[in-house]
Scaffold this motif. Structure first.
Motif, PDB file in Angstrom:
ATOM      1  N   ILE A   1       3.298  -2.403   6.748  1.00 14.12           N
ATOM      2  CA  ILE A   1       2.300  -3.536   6.042  1.00 14.12           C
ATOM      3  C   ILE A   1       1.194  -3.801   6.879  1.00 14.12           C
ATOM      4  O   ILE A   1       0.060  -4.013   6.242  1.00 14.12           O
ATOM      5  CB  ILE A   1       3.207  -4.798   5.473  1.00 14.12           C
ATOM      6  CG1 ILE A   1       4.489  -4.204   4.607  1.00 14.12           C
ATOM      7  CG2 ILE A   1       2.327  -5.682   4.723  1.00 14.12           C
ATOM      8  CD1 ILE A   1       5.435  -5.225   4.159  1.00 14.12           C
ATOM      9  N   ASP A   2       1.433  -4.215   8.075  1.00 17.37           N
ATOM     10  CA  ASP A   2       0.481  -4.829   9.055  1.00 17.37           C
ATOM     11  C   ASP A   2      -0.655  -3.517   9.357  1.00 17.37           C
ATOM     12  O   ASP A   2      -1.694  -3.950   9.661  1.00 17.37           O
ATOM     13  CB  ASP A   2       1.163  -5.797  10.161  1.00 17.37           C
ATOM     14  CG  ASP A   2       2.036  -6.929   9.498  1.00 17.37           C
ATOM     15  OD1 ASP A   2       1.536  -7.302   8.279  1.00 17.37           O
ATOM     16  OD2 ASP A   2       2.577  -7.273  10.281  1.00 17.37           O
ATOM     17  N   GLU A   3      -0.085  -2.555   9.856  1.00 15.36           N
ATOM     18  CA  GLU A   3      -1.051  -1.374  10.527  1.00 15.36           C
ATOM     19  C   GLU A   3      -1.777  -0.890   9.379  1.00 15.36           C
ATOM     20  O   GLU A   3      -1.306  -0.378   8.256  1.00 15.36           O
ATOM     21  CB  GLU A   3      -0.063  -0.377  11.008  1.00 15.36           C
ATOM     22  CG  GLU A   3       0.814  -0.799  12.051  1.00 15.36           C
ATOM     23  CD  GLU A   3      -0.009  -1.015  13.549  1.00 15.36           C
ATOM     24  OE1 GLU A   3      -1.289  -0.450  13.443  1.00 15.36           O
ATOM     25  OE2 GLU A   3       0.391  -1.776  14.148  1.00 15.36           O
ATOM     26  N   ARG A   4      -2.829  -0.539   9.913  1.00 13.04           N
ATOM     27  CA  ARG A   4      -4.062  -0.126   8.749  1.00 13.04           C
ATOM     28  C   ARG A   4      -3.573   1.426   8.428  1.00 13.04           C
ATOM     29  O   ARG A   4      -3.806   2.102   7.699  1.00 13.04           O
ATOM     30  CB  ARG A   4      -5.480  -0.041   9.345  1.00 13.04           C
ATOM     31  CG  ARG A   4      -5.838  -1.731   9.431  1.00 13.04           C
ATOM     32  CD  ARG A   4      -7.433  -1.557   9.833  1.00 13.04           C
ATOM     33  NE  ARG A   4      -8.327  -1.126   9.031  1.00 13.04           N
ATOM     34  CZ  ARG A   4      -9.470  -0.496   9.313  1.00 13.04           C
ATOM     35  NH1 ARG A   4     -10.241  -1.231  10.207  1.00 13.04           N
ATOM     36  NH2 ARG A   4     -10.136   0.185   8.215  1.00 13.04           N
TER      37      ARG A   4
ATOM     38  N   GLN B   1       9.581  -3.767   0.171  1.00 11.95           N
ATOM     39  CA  GLN B   1       9.275  -4.587  -0.815  1.00 11.95           C
ATOM     40  C   GLN B   1       9.485  -5.991  -0.341  1.00 11.95           C
ATOM     41  O   GLN B   1      10.484  -6.443   0.274  1.00 11.95           O
ATOM     42  CB  GLN B   1      10.057  -4.552  -1.899  1.00 11.95           C
ATOM     43  CG  GLN B   1       9.822  -3.111  -2.844  1.00 11.95           C
ATOM     44  CD  GLN B   1      10.551  -2.989  -3.736  1.00 11.95           C
ATOM     45  OE1 GLN B   1      11.753  -3.685  -3.992  1.00 11.95           O
ATOM     46  NE2 GLN B   1      10.573  -2.038  -4.858  1.00 11.95           N
ATOM     47  N   LEU B   2       8.316  -6.826  -0.488  1.00 12.92           N
ATOM     48  CA  LEU B   2       8.456  -8.311  -0.151  1.00 12.92           C
ATOM     49  C   LEU B   2       8.481  -9.405  -1.452  1.00 12.92           C
ATOM     50  O   LEU B   2       7.562  -8.980  -2.402  1.00 12.92           O
ATOM     51  CB  LEU B   2       7.209  -8.504   0.705  1.00 12.92           C
ATOM     52  CG  LEU B   2       7.038  -8.023   2.039  1.00 12.92           C
ATOM     53  CD1 LEU B   2       5.739  -8.451   2.748  1.00 12.92           C
ATOM     54  CD2 LEU B   2       8.548  -8.028   2.816  1.00 12.92           C
TER      55      LEU B   2
ATOM     56  N   MET C   1      14.056  -4.095  11.038  1.00 10.14           N
ATOM     57  CA  MET C   1      13.598  -4.382   9.728  1.00 10.14           C
ATOM     58  C   MET C   1      12.230  -5.033  10.088  1.00 10.14           C
ATOM     59  O   MET C   1      11.251  -4.780   9.242  1.00 10.14           O
ATOM     60  CB  MET C   1      14.626  -5.323   8.975  1.00 10.14           C
ATOM     61  CG  MET C   1      15.843  -4.430   8.492  1.00 10.14           C
ATOM     62  SD  MET C   1      16.651  -5.437   7.214  1.00 10.14           S
ATOM     63  CE  MET C   1      15.781  -5.671   5.774  1.00 10.14           C
ATOM     64  N   ASP C   2      12.272  -5.965  10.875  1.00 12.71           N
ATOM     65  CA  ASP C   2      10.789  -6.749  10.932  1.00 12.71           C
ATOM     66  C   ASP C   2       9.943  -5.605  11.744  1.00 12.71           C
ATOM     67  O   ASP C   2       8.474  -5.491  11.334  1.00 12.71           O
ATOM     68  CB  ASP C   2      11.228  -7.561  12.062  1.00 12.71           C
ATOM     69  CG  ASP C   2       9.927  -8.674  12.300  1.00 12.71           C
ATOM     70  OD1 ASP C   2       9.431  -9.090  11.139  1.00 12.71           O
ATOM     71  OD2 ASP C   2       9.246  -8.649  13.075  1.00 12.71           O
TER      72      ASP C   2
ATOM     73  N   PRO D   1       0.866  -1.356   0.048  1.00 15.57           N
ATOM     74  CA  PRO D   1      -0.114   0.092   0.023  1.00 15.57           C
ATOM     75  C   PRO D   1       0.987   1.210   0.153  1.00 15.57           C
ATOM     76  O   PRO D   1       1.924   1.265   0.607  1.00 15.57           O
ATOM     77  CB  PRO D   1      -1.003  -0.191   1.268  1.00 15.57           C
ATOM     78  CG  PRO D   1      -0.010  -0.923   2.221  1.00 15.57           C
ATOM     79  CD  PRO D   1       0.842  -1.921   1.191  1.00 15.57           C
ATOM     80  N   PRO D   2       0.502   2.283  -0.687  1.00 19.70           N
ATOM     81  CA  PRO D   2       1.046   3.404  -0.847  1.00 19.70           C
ATOM     82  C   PRO D   2       1.130   4.206   0.362  1.00 19.70           C
ATOM     83  O   PRO D   2      -0.023   4.323   1.187  1.00 19.70           O
ATOM     84  CB  PRO D   2       0.716   4.198  -2.069  1.00 19.70           C
ATOM     85  CG  PRO D   2      -0.909   3.706  -2.125  1.00 19.70           C
ATOM     86  CD  PRO D   2      -0.819   2.227  -1.433  1.00 19.70           C
TER      87      PRO D   2
END
Length: 310
Positions: A168-171, A45-46, A160-161, A34-35
């Motif tokens: 990525i995980d947070e809305r 990037q994953l 990094m994690d 998501p931007p």
């Protein structure tokens, strides 16, 4: 390497690409992220990778690039062009730090799994420069890092994690939290992994307060023509002495640094706005679309339209 991509130029020695453009040269497609317009100078990037038996050509990067193994394991082989293969077994938590000025070849074999998942983290040069000044002093020049392959560092993997989870995980990711993590990581990299020849301050470099004043002036006038005389006047120096002292402080000539700022602004606008490429070119000082495209491709590695589409 995606050899069928028409807008990706062939690699040559000393040709560098941005870490953001690295996805064009890696097999497969990265997971769509998501931007986050508010989070600048940090890009995650994953990738899910399968076994790659045919070597891929990895380009030199313009900015430091960190890679962290998130899942799975693999035997990864690397070699300089025309050199001997060197292998290392990597697993979850191992990381790579790429700061090379030369392209190299790479291949891997997954172990005990079909795929292994990795995270690419791009840190903007301004974060690295800020960390260098904090660690080495205000007169510190630009740093380069050692190239690390399959090492373990609990601080690197933890930060990094944390960045991965936040972005990525947070809305609603917190720009303040993400930027703080990125700053802490940059300081750690400068402390532990900077190349030995970067350890000393540069003598006879432009003073820090003058450097900040000049860079601020550049950043606020990206749509104007480059003027060495104007910038030298801000530093209260002749053009000759200003150019020499600016390069000692930054590693780049004033005109090169100005172009880098222009391309950084253009990349942000291409990704985060729907404005036309012509308008973006005008905002960063290029009245000719073809000239803007030519400079952008030379500096970034792809055309503005390819950069936006990718």
């Amino acid at each position: 390497m995606r050899k069928t991509e028409p807008d990706i130029p062939p690699l040559h020695n000393h040709h560098r690409v941005t870490a953001e453009s690295m996805r064009h040269y890696m097999p497969g497609q990265p997971q769509v992220m998501p931007p986050h317009p508010q989070v600048q100078e940090v890009l995650v990037q994953l990738f899910n990778h399968h076994t790659i038996t045919e070597p891929i050509l990895v380009p030199a990067v313009a900015e430091p690039l960190l890679v962290l193994v998130l899942a799975g394991a693999a035997r990864v082989e690397e070699r300089p062009l025309g050199g001997e293969w060197e292998a290392v077994d990597v697993r979850v938590g191992d990381f790579y730090l790429t700061n090379t000025g030369e392209p190299y070849e790479m291949r891997w074999q997954t172990q005990g799994c079909d795929t292994f998942k990795v995270m690419h983290l791009y840190l903007g040069l301004s974060l690295i420069d800020q960390a260098a000044r904090e660690v080495l002093g205000e007169q510190a020049g630009p740093v380069t890092f050692l190239d690390i392959s399959g090492d373990r560092d609990e601080r690197v993997s933890f930060m990094m994690d944390q960045l991965r989870g936040e972005l990525i995980d947070e809305r609603q990711p917190s720009p303040l939290f993400a930027h703080g993590l990125a700053q802490a990581l940059a300081v750690h990299l400068v402390r532990r992994y900077r190349h030995a020849h970067n350890g000393n301050r540069r003598s006879n470099a432009l003073q820090a307060y003058k450097l900040r004043r000049v860079i601020d002036a550049m950043d606020h006038h990206l749509d104007n023509d480059f003027s060495l005389a104007y910038l030298a006047g801000i530093a209260d120096l002749s053009g000759y002495h200003f150019s020499r002292m600016f390069k000692r402080a930054t590693g780049l000539s004033p005109s090169q640094y100005f172009i880098r700022l222009r391309m950084s602004r253009a990349r942000h606008l291409l990704l985060e706005t729907d404005r036309s490429i012509i308008d973006i070119g005008l905002e960063v000082g290029y009245s000719s679309p073809s000239h803007f495209s030519q400079v952008f491709r030379r500096e970034v590695g792809v055309t503005p339209s390819a950069y936006r589409q990718a």
